[in-house]
Design an enzyme around this catalytic site. Structure first.
Site, PDB file in Angstrom:
ATOM      1  N   HIS A   3       0.821  -1.213   0.000  1.00 23.65           N
ATOM      2  CA  HIS A   3       0.000   0.000   0.000  1.00 23.65           C
ATOM      3  C   HIS A   3       0.856   1.265   0.000  1.00 23.65           C
ATOM      4  O   HIS A   3       2.041   1.242   0.336  1.00 23.65           O
ATOM      5  CB  HIS A   3      -0.928   0.033   1.218  1.00 23.65           C
ATOM      6  CG  HIS A   3      -0.189   0.129   2.511  1.00 23.65           C
ATOM      7  ND1 HIS A   3       0.440  -0.944   3.084  1.00 23.65           N
ATOM      8  CD2 HIS A   3       0.031   1.176   3.344  1.00 23.65           C
ATOM      9  CE1 HIS A   3       1.009  -0.572   4.220  1.00 23.65           C
ATOM     10  NE2 HIS A   3       0.788   0.717   4.401  1.00 23.65           N
ATOM     11  N   HIS A  44       4.690   0.241   0.326  1.00 18.00           N
ATOM     12  CA  HIS A  44       5.426  -0.565   1.302  1.00 18.00           C
ATOM     13  C   HIS A  44       4.570  -1.712   1.811  1.00 18.00           C
ATOM     14  O   HIS A  44       3.333  -1.727   1.634  1.00 18.00           O
ATOM     15  CB  HIS A  44       5.981   0.294   2.433  1.00 18.00           C
ATOM     16  CG  HIS A  44       4.969   1.151   3.128  1.00 18.00           C
ATOM     17  ND1 HIS A  44       4.535   2.353   2.609  1.00 18.00           N
ATOM     18  CD2 HIS A  44       4.288   0.976   4.285  1.00 18.00           C
ATOM     19  CE1 HIS A  44       3.646   2.888   3.424  1.00 18.00           C
ATOM     20  NE2 HIS A  44       3.457   2.071   4.450  1.00 18.00           N
ATOM     21  N   ARG A  49       4.906   6.710  14.252  1.00 19.78           N
ATOM     22  CA  ARG A  49       4.869   7.232  12.882  1.00 19.78           C
ATOM     23  C   ARG A  49       4.337   8.656  12.847  1.00 19.78           C
ATOM     24  O   ARG A  49       3.301   8.951  13.423  1.00 19.78           O
ATOM     25  CB  ARG A  49       3.973   6.357  12.000  1.00 19.78           C
ATOM     26  CG  ARG A  49       4.012   6.784  10.535  1.00 19.78           C
ATOM     27  CD  ARG A  49       3.114   5.934   9.667  1.00 19.78           C
ATOM     28  NE  ARG A  49       1.778   6.532   9.540  1.00 19.78           N
ATOM     29  CZ  ARG A  49       0.787   5.993   8.836  1.00 19.78           C
ATOM     30  NH1 ARG A  49       0.963   4.840   8.218  1.00 19.78           N
ATOM     31  NH2 ARG A  49      -0.374   6.594   8.761  1.00 19.78           N
TER      32      ARG A  49
HETATM   33 FE   LIG Z   1       1.782   2.049   5.763  1.00 23.26          FE
END
Ligand SMILES: [Fe+2]
Length: 287
Positions: free
Chosen positions: A108, A263, A278
Site C-alpha cells: 500500500h 510498502h 509514525r
Molecule cells: Fe503504511
C-alpha cells in the site's frame, strides 16, 4: 540554486545506496539534535534520490521526532483510526502483539483516501522483536518506467477511487461502537479520485498511484476491466527488482517518499511485541 551534486557534497553525512533502484542508509547523523541547513538540504535530496532512507541507532523522543518530520513540511492531522501519543497526537503509535496481530502485510501507499495524500512518513522503531518484522518498499517510478509505452499511455488517461472503508473490514472494527465511528470517519473522509499515474511534484518523474489496500476501482471502466488492470499492476508491485527490504533494530528510522513508493510490513514476528512511532507529512493533490 545549488545543484543536486553540490547539496550532496556539502551534506555532513554519508549516503550508502542499498541498490541502484530504491533505498539508502545514511551514516553519521544524530537525529535527536537540531539539524543544520546543509544536513536538512542533504536529507531532503537523499529522499528524492532514493525514495526511502534509513538511519540506525537513533534516540528520538516525541519532540525530536516532530522536529525531524517538520523539515519536510506541515504534519498531517492525527490519524482518525490509529492510537496516538497523548501529548503529541500527530505521532501514531503502531503497536502489535499476540492480541493485536499485524495487519499491514499488504502492499500500500499510506492514506491515499485523502484528497491530499501524504508526502511521506517518518517511522521510528521504538520496540523491535528479536527477529522478523522487516519492512519492504517498492519504487513506483521504477514500475512505471518498466511498463511498455502503450500501457503507460493507456494508464495515463485514467483515474481511480481510493477509500478508507477498508479499515471497516479489519478485525479491529467489530463492535457496533466501532462501526459507528467508522461511519463518522467515512463522512469526514469520503472516497477520493486520483490519477492512476501521478507526476512527482519535485522530481517530475511519473509513478504508479494505485494500491491494493485503498484503491477500489478505476473510474469509467467496466468492473471486470478495472479488476483485471489493477490485478496486473498489483502483481508488478511484487517485482523484487523494484524493491528494498529493511531489517529493523531498536532506534532505526525510516523516511519514505509516499508519492513514489509502496510498502509492505512483513508480519512474520507475530506474536512478539513491536512498537513503532509514525509521523506523516502533508502532501498535495496528485496530478
Ligand atoms: Fe503504511
Amino acid at each position: 540554486m545549488e545543484s543536486r551534486e553540490d547539496i550532496m557534497q556539502n551534506a555532513p553525512f554519508e549516503t550508502v545506496p542499498m541498490n541502484p533502484v530504491i533505498g539508502a542508509e545514511i551514516h553519521g547523523l544524530d537525529l535527536s539534535k537540531p539539524l543544520g541547513e546543509r544536513t536538512v538540504a542533504g536529507i531532503k535530496q537523499a529522499l528524492l534520490d532514493h525514495q526511502v532512507i534509513f538511519f540506525r541507532g537513533q534516540e528520538l523522543d516525541p519532540d525530536s521526532h516532530m522536529r525531524l518530520a517538520g523539515i519536510f513540511g506541515e504534519l498531517e492531522p492525527p490519524h482518525p483510526i490509529f492510537p496516538k501519543i497523548e501529548s503529541h497526537p500527530q505521532i501514531a503509535v503502531l503497536e502489535n502483539d499476540e492480541n493485536r496481530p499485524p495487519e499491514t502485510n499488504i502492499w500500500h501507499t499510506d492514506v491515499t483516501w485523502r484528497d491530499k495524500p501524504p508526502l511521506g512518513s517518518v517511522l521510528y522503531g521504538a520496540e523491535i522483536p528479536v527477529s522478523g518484522g522487516d519492512t519492504m518498499w517498492a519504487s513506483m517510478t521504477a514500475l512505471y518506467e518498466a511498463l511498455s509505452p502503450s500501457m503507460q499511455k493507456m494508464l495515463e488517461g485514467l483515474r481511480a477511487v481510493h477509500s478508507i472503508a477498508v479499515f471497516a473490514n479489519s478485525g479491529n472494527y467489530e463492535t457496533s461502537q466501532d462501526a459507528e465511528k467508522m461511519m463518522d470517519v467515512l463522512k469526514l473522509y469520503p472516497p477520493q479520485s486520483h490519477p492512476v499515474i501521478r507526476t512527482h511534484p519535485e522530481t517530475g518523474k511519473k509513478a504508479l498511484f494505485v494500491n491494493s489496500t485503498f484503491t477500489t476501482h478505476i473510474e469509467g471502466l467496466p468492473l471486470d476491466e478495472s479488476a483485471a488492470i489493477l490485478k496486473f499492476l498489483y502483481e508488478k508491485v511484487k517485482t523484487p527488482e523494484f524493491q528494498v527490504r529493511f531489517k529493523w533494530e531498536k532506534g532505526s528510522v525510516a523516511i519514505w517518499d509516499n508519492r513514489a513508493t509502496q510498502h509492505y510490513a512483513v508480519a512474520d514476528y507475530y506474536p512478539q511485541y513491536r512498537r513503532m512511532h509514525r509521523i506523516t507529512i502533508n502532501g498535495d493533490v496528485p496530478y
